[in-house]
Write a protein that holds these residues in place. Structure first.
Motif, short mmCIF file in Angstrom:
data_model
loop_
_atom_site.label_atom_id
_atom_site.label_comp_id
_atom_site.label_asym_id
_atom_site.label_seq_id
_atom_site.Cartn_x
_atom_site.Cartn_y
_atom_site.Cartn_z
N PRO A 1 0.81 -1.23 0.00
CA PRO A 1 0.00 0.00 0.00
C PRO A 1 0.84 1.27 0.00
O PRO A 1 0.40 2.29 -0.54
CB PRO A 1 -0.83 -0.12 1.28
N ILE A 2 2.04 1.22 0.57
CA ILE A 2 2.93 2.41 0.55
C ILE A 2 3.51 2.58 -0.84
O ILE A 2 3.47 3.67 -1.42
CB ILE A 2 4.06 2.27 1.60
N VAL A 3 4.05 1.50 -1.39
CA VAL A 3 4.71 1.57 -2.69
C VAL A 3 3.75 2.00 -3.78
O VAL A 3 4.05 2.89 -4.60
CB VAL A 3 5.34 0.19 -3.02
N GLN A 4 2.57 1.37 -3.82
CA GLN A 4 1.63 1.70 -4.89
C GLN A 4 1.08 3.12 -4.75
O GLN A 4 0.84 3.80 -5.75
CB GLN A 4 0.49 0.68 -4.92
N THR A 5 0.89 3.57 -3.52
CA THR A 5 0.40 4.93 -3.32
C THR A 5 1.43 5.95 -3.79
O THR A 5 1.12 6.89 -4.51
CB THR A 5 0.05 5.17 -1.83
N LEU A 6 2.69 5.76 -3.39
CA LEU A 6 3.75 6.69 -3.82
C LEU A 6 3.93 6.66 -5.34
O LEU A 6 4.10 7.70 -5.99
CB LEU A 6 5.07 6.35 -3.13
N ALA A 7 3.86 5.46 -5.92
CA ALA A 7 4.07 5.32 -7.36
C ALA A 7 2.94 5.96 -8.17
O ALA A 7 3.15 6.35 -9.33
CB ALA A 7 4.20 3.85 -7.73
N ASP A 8 1.77 6.11 -7.56
CA ASP A 8 0.61 6.66 -8.27
C ASP A 8 0.49 8.18 -8.14
O ASP A 8 -0.42 8.78 -8.71
CB ASP A 8 -0.68 6.01 -7.78
N ILE A 9 1.39 8.81 -7.38
CA ILE A 9 1.35 10.28 -7.24
C ILE A 9 2.14 10.88 -8.40
O ILE A 9 3.36 10.67 -8.50
CB ILE A 9 1.94 10.72 -5.88
N PRO A 10 1.48 11.61 -9.29
CA PRO A 10 2.16 12.07 -10.51
C PRO A 10 3.39 12.93 -10.26
O PRO A 10 4.34 12.89 -11.05
CB PRO A 10 1.05 12.90 -11.21
N GLU A 11 3.38 13.72 -9.17
CA GLU A 11 4.48 14.65 -8.92
C GLU A 11 5.75 13.97 -8.41
O GLU A 11 6.80 14.60 -8.30
CB GLU A 11 4.05 15.72 -7.91
N LEU A 12 5.66 12.68 -8.09
CA LEU A 12 6.80 11.98 -7.50
C LEU A 12 7.51 11.13 -8.56
O LEU A 12 6.89 10.64 -9.50
CB LEU A 12 6.35 11.08 -6.35
N THR A 13 8.83 10.96 -8.35
CA THR A 13 9.63 10.09 -9.21
C THR A 13 10.08 8.88 -8.39
O THR A 13 10.67 9.04 -7.31
CB THR A 13 10.87 10.84 -9.75
N CYS A 14 9.79 7.68 -8.89
CA CYS A 14 10.09 6.47 -8.14
C CYS A 14 11.04 5.56 -8.94
O CYS A 14 10.94 5.44 -10.16
CB CYS A 14 8.81 5.71 -7.81
N TYR A 15 11.96 4.90 -8.18
CA TYR A 15 12.96 4.02 -8.78
C TYR A 15 12.82 2.63 -8.13
O TYR A 15 12.90 2.52 -6.90
CB TYR A 15 14.37 4.54 -8.53
N PRO A 16 12.64 1.57 -8.91
CA PRO A 16 12.59 0.23 -8.31
C PRO A 16 13.99 -0.35 -8.12
O PRO A 16 14.81 -0.34 -9.05
CB PRO A 16 11.81 -0.57 -9.37
N VAL A 17 14.28 -0.84 -6.91
CA VAL A 17 15.55 -1.53 -6.63
C VAL A 17 15.22 -2.73 -5.74
O VAL A 17 14.60 -2.57 -4.68
CB VAL A 17 16.56 -0.60 -5.93
N THR A 18 15.62 -3.91 -6.16
CA THR A 18 15.22 -5.13 -5.45
C THR A 18 15.99 -5.34 -4.15
O THR A 18 15.42 -5.70 -3.12
CB THR A 18 15.43 -6.36 -6.36
N ASP A 19 17.30 -5.16 -4.17
CA ASP A 19 18.15 -5.43 -3.01
C ASP A 19 18.17 -4.20 -2.10
O ASP A 19 18.63 -3.12 -2.49
CB ASP A 19 19.56 -5.76 -3.50
N GLU A 20 17.69 -4.36 -0.87
CA GLU A 20 17.63 -3.22 0.06
C GLU A 20 19.01 -2.66 0.36
O GLU A 20 19.16 -1.45 0.56
CB GLU A 20 16.93 -3.62 1.37
N ARG A 21 20.04 -3.51 0.39
CA ARG A 21 21.38 -2.99 0.66
C ARG A 21 21.79 -2.00 -0.41
O ARG A 21 22.33 -0.92 -0.13
CB ARG A 21 22.39 -4.15 0.71
N SER A 22 21.50 -2.36 -1.65
CA SER A 22 21.81 -1.46 -2.76
C SER A 22 20.85 -0.28 -2.79
O SER A 22 21.26 0.85 -3.11
CB SER A 22 21.73 -2.24 -4.09
#
Length: 557
Positions: free
Chosen positions: A33-54
């Motif tokens: 619910p956090i990820v999808q909400t942030l990704a759906d806000i047009p004014e925000l830029t989101c980057y997917p990264v699988t490994d949390e360390r990276s």
């Protein structure tokens, strides 16, 4: 579309409002619910990264590139621990990183449920602020959640930069996203120095109903007469006795009985538009209730440390500045026709009659306050004592102190004795029986002299509990809540070298108070024990408030 989880909606709206526009999002289920909400806000830029360390270090690089706060979001459990190295690097490089972790509901932590560990505070002293959001079920939950997020985000750039951690418990179901728009949220802003003065000057002109509330202050903190003269006509100024000289002499000092005498319609009409606060704790429960029920449009709190303190649940701006310096500077910017709002408050205060109680705890406090010699020091213990003292006008030249930091009964006597041991003035201590007997070892030491006068109000238990609305007083209540007793301080006081006085009626009280308040040098400290009946004290107080309400109505019709 956005999640229906209200704590996440508050978080998303405030992240956007505070200018956090870039996010590194890690996969998982609990953070959906956090990820999808942030990704759906047009004014925000989101980057997917699988490994949390990276992901943590990727976010670090984004922030370094533009010197702006960047968020990184992960799911619950060990995923969060993999962000630790990046958080440590951000802390020592002073990089504003917003770590957002989804979490399981608190009830399931440590219960062998999957992907759970104690996440709040996991980064300890490697973040500038760590908050654990509540799941929102009530209006108070929503206020609390909003305040916590504002507090955390304000620390990203407060006296330097660095990472913060926002932990978000998420209950099932969390795959639903029915919300079409982010909610309107309260944004708390911090101002410093000249920026604060300029911002306030602009807001001052916008509002006509302006109020200042001065909290508890050290007796040595004073407001200059020139500032008071300029600002008093522009603000309804409210100050309890514990504010000492930090407020003008013409401030409203009896706000508790004034608000008690007004009906809801008058409360609504007297609502402030602009509220300014400074100083410490407020005693009046009715003032807190009034300003929470009828909140201002804007609430500015002035404090040297710049921390968020939202007592009235309406804070919009924090001014990081010495309050007296701030008031002195804005006083020069507020020249205009006197406001009608302060005059309306003063006219209402004129309807409040100072009480004249018969023999009672209130009567003993009133008689003693009126006869205090000046200069002297008055120490007020907590609970009923500090509240009843607000009913009376204190003579000028009296310094007033009270342990209102946490409002506990322990240590009131010890604190007063410690102060008196280094004081060259008479020190009067008003204290209830439970507070006194709890702390009677304060008189066991030998570090006090003859400048101590203790007014001990003994009604055989905790009177304040009789005044609590809805409390049914039963035998078990009397024993375990009210702590009823049949104890006198006479033997202990005399053993410790005190001159002992007592009063059981009006005549004895008048004679004892005359001796008790003599400014002449005494050869020994004095303890005056006043014996009253708590049930009668409570009824007298209720009768006073009832009559005051009728009187105010008659005078305002």
């Amino acid at each position: 579309m956005y999640t229906d989880k209200k704590n996440i909606l508050q978080l998303a709206a405030l992240l956007k409002a505070h200018g956090v526009k870039k996010f590194v999002l890690c996969p998982g289920s609990r953070d959906i619910p956090i990820v999808q909400t942030l990704a759906d806000i047009p004014e925000l830029t989101c980057y997917p990264v699988t490994d949390e360390r990276s992901a943590g270090f990727f976010a670090l690089g984004l922030s370094q590139n533009e010197n702006v706060p960047v968020g990184v979001c992960c799911t619950s459990g060990s995923a969060l621990l993999n962000l630790h190295p990046a958080v440590a690097e951000a802390f020592y490089q002073q990089i504003p990183l917003v770590v957002i972790s989804a979490d399981r509901p608190r009830a399931w932590i440590g219960q062998m449920d999957g992907q759970t560990l104690p996440q709040p505070g996991v980064f300890r002293n490697l973040v500038r602020k760590s908050v654990d959001l509540p799941e929102i079920h009530t209006e108070e939950d929503e206020w609390y959640c909003n305040r916590l997020i504002n507090e955390a985000l304000l620390e990203l750039n407060h006296h330097g930069q660095g990472p913060i951690h926002i932990n978000v418990p998420v209950s099932q179901p969390f795959f639903q996203h029915p919300t079409a728009a982010l909610p309107a949220v309260r944004i708390i802003t911090r101002h410093e120095g000249d920026t604060a003065i300029q911002a306030f000057a602009e807001k001052f002109k916008r509002y006509k109903c302006r109020m200042i509330v001065a909290g508890q202050a050290n007796p040595e903190q004073t407001l200059s007469p020139e500032v008071a003269e300029r600002l008093t006509p522009q603000f309804a100024w409210i100050a309890e006795t514990t504010a000492n000289l930090s407020a003008p002499a013409g401030a409203i000092h009896h706000i508790e009985q004034l608000l008690a005498s007004l009906d809801n319609d008058t409360h609504e009409r007297m609502r402030p538009e602009l509220l300014v606060t400074y100083g410490g704790h407020i005693i009046s429960g009715r003032l807190k209730k009034f300003l929470r029920r009828y909140p201002p449009v804007e609430h500015w709190h002035i404090t040297p440390d710049g921390q968020v303190t939202d007592l009235f649940q309406s804070l919009t701006d924090v001014i990081e500045m010495n309050p007296y310096e701030f008031l002195e500077k804005v006083a020069c910017l507020t020249e205009e026709k006197n406001s009608d709002y302060p005059r309306r408050w003063k006219s209402l205060e004129d309807t409040v009659a100072e009480p004249d109680f018969p023999f009672s705890e209130m009567g003993a406090i009133g008689q003693t306050i009126h006869r205090l010699p000046s200069p002297s020091v008055l120490h007020l213990a907590n609970s009923s004592t500090v509240r009843y003292a607000q009913l009376f006008n204190c003579p000028p030249g009296i310094k007033i102190l009270s342990n209102r930091g946490t409002n506990g009964i322990e240590g009131s006597l010890s604190t007063a004795v410690g102060y008196a041991s280094a004081s060259d003035k008479l020190n009067f201590i008003f204290i209830g029986d439970l507070s006194f007997f709890y702390d009677m070892n304060a008189l066991w030491n030998t570090n006090y002299g003859s400048n101590i006068r203790i007014l001990l109000l003994n009604n055989s238990g905790g009177e304040i509990f009789h005044a609590l609305p809805g409390l049914e007083v039963r035998a078990v209540t009397t024993r375990f809540v009210i702590a009823s007793h049949q104890t006198s301080a006479q033997a202990w006081a005399e053993d410790r070298g005190f001159r002992y006085l007592s009063a059981h009626n009006d005549e004895e009280l008048s004679q004892a108070v005359a001796t008790f308040t003599q400014a002449d040098e005494q050869a020994q400290p004095i303890l005056l024990e006043v014996f009253t009946e708590k049930e009668k004290d409570v009824e007298l107080l209720k009768t006073y408030y009832s009559k005051q309400k009728q009187l105010t109505r008659q005078q305002t019709i």
